[in-house]
Design an enzyme around this catalytic site. Sequence first.
Site, PDB file in Angstrom:
ATOM      1  N   ASP A  95       0.849  -1.189   0.000  1.00  0.00           N
ATOM      2  CA  ASP A  95       0.000   0.000   0.000  1.00  0.00           C
ATOM      3  C   ASP A  95       0.886   1.240   0.000  1.00  0.00           C
ATOM      4  O   ASP A  95       1.727   1.394   0.881  1.00  0.00           O
ATOM      5  CB  ASP A  95      -0.845  -0.028   1.287  1.00  0.00           C
ATOM      6  CG  ASP A  95      -2.227   0.521   1.095  1.00  0.00           C
ATOM      7  OD1 ASP A  95      -2.341   1.538   0.405  1.00  0.00           O
ATOM      8  OD2 ASP A  95      -3.175  -0.056   1.652  1.00  0.00           O
ATOM      9  N   ASP A 196      -3.081   4.574  -2.487  1.00  0.00           N
ATOM     10  CA  ASP A 196      -4.139   5.168  -1.676  1.00  0.00           C
ATOM     11  C   ASP A 196      -4.650   6.473  -2.308  1.00  0.00           C
ATOM     12  O   ASP A 196      -3.831   7.304  -2.746  1.00  0.00           O
ATOM     13  CB  ASP A 196      -3.528   5.465  -0.295  1.00  0.00           C
ATOM     14  CG  ASP A 196      -4.542   5.827   0.761  1.00  0.00           C
ATOM     15  OD1 ASP A 196      -5.352   4.959   1.118  1.00  0.00           O
ATOM     16  OD2 ASP A 196      -4.515   6.975   1.252  1.00  0.00           O
ATOM     17  N   GLU A 251      -6.701   3.511  -5.708  1.00  0.00           N
ATOM     18  CA  GLU A 251      -7.947   3.756  -4.977  1.00  0.00           C
ATOM     19  C   GLU A 251      -8.458   5.116  -5.426  1.00  0.00           C
ATOM     20  O   GLU A 251      -7.775   6.129  -5.260  1.00  0.00           O
ATOM     21  CB  GLU A 251      -7.695   3.762  -3.468  1.00  0.00           C
ATOM     22  CG  GLU A 251      -9.009   3.849  -2.706  1.00  0.00           C
ATOM     23  CD  GLU A 251      -8.865   4.381  -1.299  1.00  0.00           C
ATOM     24  OE1 GLU A 251      -9.742   4.076  -0.478  1.00  0.00           O
ATOM     25  OE2 GLU A 251      -7.909   5.114  -1.007  1.00  0.00           O
ATOM     26  N   HIS A 325     -11.024  -2.595   4.412  1.00  0.00           N
ATOM     27  CA  HIS A 325     -10.837  -2.115   5.784  1.00  0.00           C
ATOM     28  C   HIS A 325     -11.565  -0.807   6.066  1.00  0.00           C
ATOM     29  O   HIS A 325     -11.527  -0.324   7.189  1.00  0.00           O
ATOM     30  CB  HIS A 325      -9.336  -1.943   6.045  1.00  0.00           C
ATOM     31  CG  HIS A 325      -8.754  -0.875   5.170  1.00  0.00           C
ATOM     32  ND1 HIS A 325      -8.583  -1.042   3.806  1.00  0.00           N
ATOM     33  CD2 HIS A 325      -8.346   0.385   5.442  1.00  0.00           C
ATOM     34  CE1 HIS A 325      -8.094   0.072   3.290  1.00  0.00           C
ATOM     35  NE2 HIS A 325      -7.936   0.952   4.260  1.00  0.00           N
ATOM     36  N   ASP A 326     -12.169  -0.194   5.052  1.00  0.00           N
ATOM     37  CA  ASP A 326     -12.909   1.059   5.262  1.00  0.00           C
ATOM     38  C   ASP A 326     -14.414   0.846   5.200  1.00  0.00           C
ATOM     39  O   ASP A 326     -15.179   1.808   5.351  1.00  0.00           O
ATOM     40  CB  ASP A 326     -12.560   2.070   4.160  1.00  0.00           C
ATOM     41  CG  ASP A 326     -11.132   2.548   4.236  1.00  0.00           C
ATOM     42  OD1 ASP A 326     -10.586   2.609   5.356  1.00  0.00           O
ATOM     43  OD2 ASP A 326     -10.563   2.865   3.175  1.00  0.00           O
TER      44      ASP A 326
HETATM   45  C1  NOJ Z   1      -8.053   5.403   2.096  1.00  0.00           C
HETATM   46  C2  NOJ Z   1      -7.674   4.340   3.065  1.00  0.00           C
HETATM   47  O1  NOJ Z   1      -8.201   3.130   2.613  1.00  0.00           O
HETATM   48  C3  NOJ Z   1      -8.220   4.758   4.400  1.00  0.00           C
HETATM   49  O2  NOJ Z   1      -8.137   3.748   5.358  1.00  0.00           O
HETATM   50  C4  NOJ Z   1      -7.485   6.001   4.826  1.00  0.00           C
HETATM   51  O3  NOJ Z   1      -8.059   6.488   6.009  1.00  0.00           O
HETATM   52  C5  NOJ Z   1      -7.581   7.088   3.758  1.00  0.00           C
HETATM   53  N1  NOJ Z   1      -7.359   6.593   2.440  1.00  0.00           N
HETATM   54  C6  NOJ Z   1      -6.553   8.157   4.010  1.00  0.00           C
HETATM   55  O4  NOJ Z   1      -5.282   7.635   3.779  1.00  0.00           O
END
Ligand code: NOJ
Length: 556
Positions: A95, A196, A251, A325-326
């Site tokens: 990541d 990210d 992402e 994870h989000d």
């Molecule tokens: C996306 C990540 O998946 C998340 O967990 C993070 O809080 C934000 N980007 C900021 O880096």
Amino acid sequence: MDLSQRVIYQIYPRSFQDSNKDGIGDLPGIIKRLDYLKELGIDMIWLSPFYPSPQNDNGYDVSNYLEIDPMFGNMNDFDCLVAEAQTRGIDLMLDMVFNHTSIEHEWFRKALAGDPKYQDFYYLRSLKEDGSLPTNWESKFGGPAWAQFGETDLYYLHLYDKTQADLNWYNPRVRKELHEIVKFWMKKGVKGFRFDVLNVIGKSEVLIDSPEPGSKEEKALYTDTPIVHEWIKELNQATFGQDQDFVTVGEMSSTSVPSGILYTNPCQNQLSMIFSFHHLKVDYENGEKWSNPPFDFIELKRILNEWQQGMSDGNGWNALFLNNHDQPRANSRFGDPENYPFETASMLAQTIHFLRGTPYVYQGEEIGMSNPNFESIEQYHDVETHNYYHIMKEKGYTKNKIMAIIQAKSRDNSRTPIQWDRSQNAGFSKVEPWINVADNYLQVNVEDELKKGKIFRYYQKIIELRKNNELIQKGHYRGLMLDDPNFMVYVRESKNSKKLLVVSHFYEADCEFRMPEEFTHCKATKLIGNGKLSNIYEGQETLIFGPYETVAYLFE
Ligand code: NOJ
């Protein structure tokens, strides 16, 4: 390996397996579980960040990109993980959090100490003449997107937490530093990167107010701007672009199909694929995440269809997923894991895995882990959850309402420790874990699942099917019955007229399915299904689907 054959497994290191008794998962813990992942059949692991970090955003606030945080192990552990994974035919994807650094990163510290070279690494601005912040932008974690730069009159931009300062990609030195980081990890044998929030790196040099803080118009000021594509191409050419097999996924926050095509069409030399999130906003009330209406099924289908069709037409490539994870656990969100754990998990997995793209499995979904429904705010650790807890309180929501929303939406829903067995702390750690284990670990855990469960075995089968079935890998996608309120239906087809029809029933009550006319009076064999539908389809006009039943019929 061709991208269309890959299946990628996401590990959130702090919640996967603790090996040194500090209640936090670590790299040696992952090594210990590699055989389990090999058995599942995946061929690449995406590791969420394990770099040194103050952990305000669980490692997405990186303070050193070239080291391992001691809480996760050391560089020897990492090298060993690469080697051990490779012997099992598993590659690693790391990541890269390049939109921002932690304010504890050396670059930010030097900037704070007054070094102009490093001040130009970030977005530093003065207040407006009227004394208001440089822009009215909102942080994605709530509150203003600007914080005071030490004791100075300047403010730094942070689209996320105030400890995550946005990097100024216009500065060629910043980009060069980031390229070197990528090369460092490539030399270590890494075969993929997840970048990210990559599509928000291109804020304009002149920053202006938006009509409404937090609005769509505001996001447009810094999302998917043309310069982002230039910088990704440059990154590609300077680093991974030479290796045909290298896997990259961006992402992409609030992106669009046309941008998705640009990012991933091979002619563009940017990325292998992207994550887009619109399909996971179908349980937002008026676009607001912190709400808990039932999900809008027709909208879910519409969005998935739009992305499948659009990316296919433009020769783009999707990352396929419902969990990470989000996100809250998809089975809790779109199904009924209490009463139909197997049916829900297998139906959602099949629906996603047979689409056109590369599927991702998020740790624990392969055994049917669900939202933990913690009752007290103290059990949640996530910075975003706590910010919104206060924001909702200020808005006057009742405590019950706030907790119901948090139980449905908190990112910690997917961050509870992996439930390995029935022992204390579910076999995750010998000591109290950093976040509570979900209460249902006696019913849902890896050990029991492998002995007598059906979810893991179903995942194994659909993963194996992707590796061996050309229609699943390369077939053209066509969505059907988009207005049907009960079934998601699509076809994967090839030029030689083979067709794979995938039908998923998203609800509990038995339901009649009317076969689209093009398939009636044809015979088909069942490739896989999670219910009682027969192995041969004889051309009937209707079929009865049970709760959360899914089936894939092959017409040859
Ligand atoms: C996306 C990540 O998946 C998340 O967990 C993070 O809080 C934000 N980007 C900021 O880096």
